[in-house]
Write a protein that holds these residues in place. Structure first.
Motif, PDB file in Angstrom:
ATOM      1  N   ILE A  21       6.598 -29.934  71.490  1.00  0.00           N
ATOM      2  CA  ILE A  21       5.304 -29.309  71.748  1.00  0.00           C
ATOM      3  C   ILE A  21       5.241 -27.923  71.102  1.00  0.00           C
ATOM      4  O   ILE A  21       4.226 -27.536  70.502  1.00  0.00           O
ATOM      5  N   ILE A  22       6.338 -27.182  71.207  1.00  0.00           N
ATOM      6  CA  ILE A  22       6.376 -25.842  70.605  1.00  0.00           C
ATOM      7  C   ILE A  22       6.240 -25.931  69.088  1.00  0.00           C
ATOM      8  O   ILE A  22       5.488 -25.155  68.471  1.00  0.00           O
ATOM      9  N   VAL A  23       6.955 -26.908  68.487  1.00  0.00           N
ATOM     10  CA  VAL A  23       6.875 -27.072  67.034  1.00  0.00           C
ATOM     11  C   VAL A  23       5.454 -27.419  66.608  1.00  0.00           C
ATOM     12  O   VAL A  23       4.921 -26.867  65.636  1.00  0.00           O
ATOM     13  N   ILE A  24       4.821 -28.348  67.342  1.00  0.00           N
ATOM     14  CA  ILE A  24       3.442 -28.728  67.016  1.00  0.00           C
ATOM     15  C   ILE A  24       2.505 -27.530  67.162  1.00  0.00           C
ATOM     16  O   ILE A  24       1.624 -27.292  66.331  1.00  0.00           O
ATOM     17  N   ALA A  25       2.715 -26.753  68.223  1.00  0.00           N
ATOM     18  CA  ALA A  25       1.844 -25.590  68.467  1.00  0.00           C
ATOM     19  C   ALA A  25       1.923 -24.576  67.332  1.00  0.00           C
ATOM     20  O   ALA A  25       0.924 -23.927  66.996  1.00  0.00           O
TER      21      ALA A  25
END
Length: 344
Positions: A21-25
């Motif tokens: 999720i952090i990478v996508i964000a």
């Protein structure tokens, strides 16, 4: 103890998803839409859901293959090559003898593919018990050699001259497994994979062979004193491991491709190791673990269609799962060794 182990695995998976999720964000200009597409996309249509399950089929079998080897304290890192060369052999036999009835040829090819991968893996087991050659190294090196050999045939003697890529000729479509949930790629091979896993579960839990493999994996020295032929058990476990990897390859060919394509396996062997680690070498838990890995892949593919992220996001999350699960398993192993030394 088992509940604590499953809890640690669950927490590890949640942490890996959080990393995703952090990478996508950070990589998407519309993170909310990308995250929603990633997590919900595989269930948004019959097509996406069927493709997700289809991608899990080879992972179920390579995960099973890895778990059997690990259960015997053997390390089969050659799953990728065993799968690849077994698929090539099975494809060639099907193409060469496609005049035979599918009811005769398909079971025969499945058996041949099983023993192709099995004998290759068993050879590494033999080198381990007879020549003290590390099976981790030998299986890995043999795997890469076999993959290059397979590519040689696909680019030369067994190449379809009409294909625009390195691939074998198509065999007759009557040998293809029936589709489920069309137009997705899901096929009846999923029932074969699940059936094999259920059978192996009962073999591991109820049979002498399963007992010997499990006990050997837990303590080889005790097993020797108990009269278990540890060397034979190691070779048998590697045979079974390579055999199921071989079945994963040819079942995927029969279910989706209809011919052998260079590099088609897309890391099924390596991901199978991660599946086995998540499943804690439990045959039945291999099924949800394989579906989870396929879900990551499918989610990234769907999100790449409906948002601005790339399918490589799945690789990042899969890598996070792999490393975290491996690290957690290593720490558990070190802790167990320390307790054994202190108690000894």
């Amino acid at each position: 103890m088992k509940n604590a182990s499953l809890l640690r695995t669950f927490i590890t998976i949640m942490v890996a998803l959080g990393i995703g999720i952090i990478v996508i964000a950070f990589t998407s200009s519309e993170p909310a839409n990308a995250i929603r597409s990633f997590f919900i996309g595989p269930f948004s249509s019959t097509y996406f859901f069927g493709n997700m399950l289809a991608a899990s089929i080879p992972l179920m079998l390579t995960g099973l293959a890895a778990s059997i080897a690990f259960s015997a304290s053997a390390f089969n890192l050659g799953l990728e090559g065993q799968l690849y060369i077994s698929a090539l052999v099975g494809t060639y036999i099907t193409w060469k003898f496609q005049g035979l009835s599918p009811f005769i040829l398909i079971p025969l090819v499945l058996v041949i593919s099983f023993f192709t991968g099995g004998v290759i893996a068993a050879f590494s087991g033999y080198l381990k018990v007879r020549r003290n050659v590390n099976e981790l190294i030998s299986s890995l090196l043999i795997s890469y050699t076999l993959m290059y050999m397979g590519d040689f045939f696909l680019e030369g003697p067994f190449k379809d001259p009409l294909a625009g890529l390195a691939a074998s000729p198509y065999f007759d479509s009557t040998f293809m497994f029936s589709k489920i949930l069309p137009p997705s790629d899901l096929h009846t091979g999923i029932f074969i994979a699940i059936g094999i896993i259920i059978i192996v579960y009962f073999v591991m839990k109820k049979s002498i062979v399963g007992f010997e493999i499990t006990l050997t994996g837990r303590n080889k020295i005790f097993s020797k004193y108990a009269g278990i032929p540890v060397s034979r058990v190691t070779v048998v476990a590697m045979l079974m491991s390579g055999g199921f990897a071989g079945l994963a390859g040819i079942i995927d060919i029969y279910g989706i491709h209809g011919r052998m394509i260079r590099g088609y396996s897309a890391g099924y062997g390596w991901n199978g190791i991660a599946v086995a680690l998540i499943a804690r070498n439990h045959p039945l838990l291999v099924i949800p673990a394989a579906i989870f890995f396929a879900y990551l892949e499918s989610g990234a593919n769907v999100a790449s269609l409906f948002s601005d992220i790339t399918p490589e996001i799945a690789r990042i999350i899969q890598a996070a799962v792999f490393y975290l699960i491996t690290a957690e398993g290593l720490l558990s192993f070190i802790k167990a060794r320390k307790e054994a030394v202190s108690n000894g």
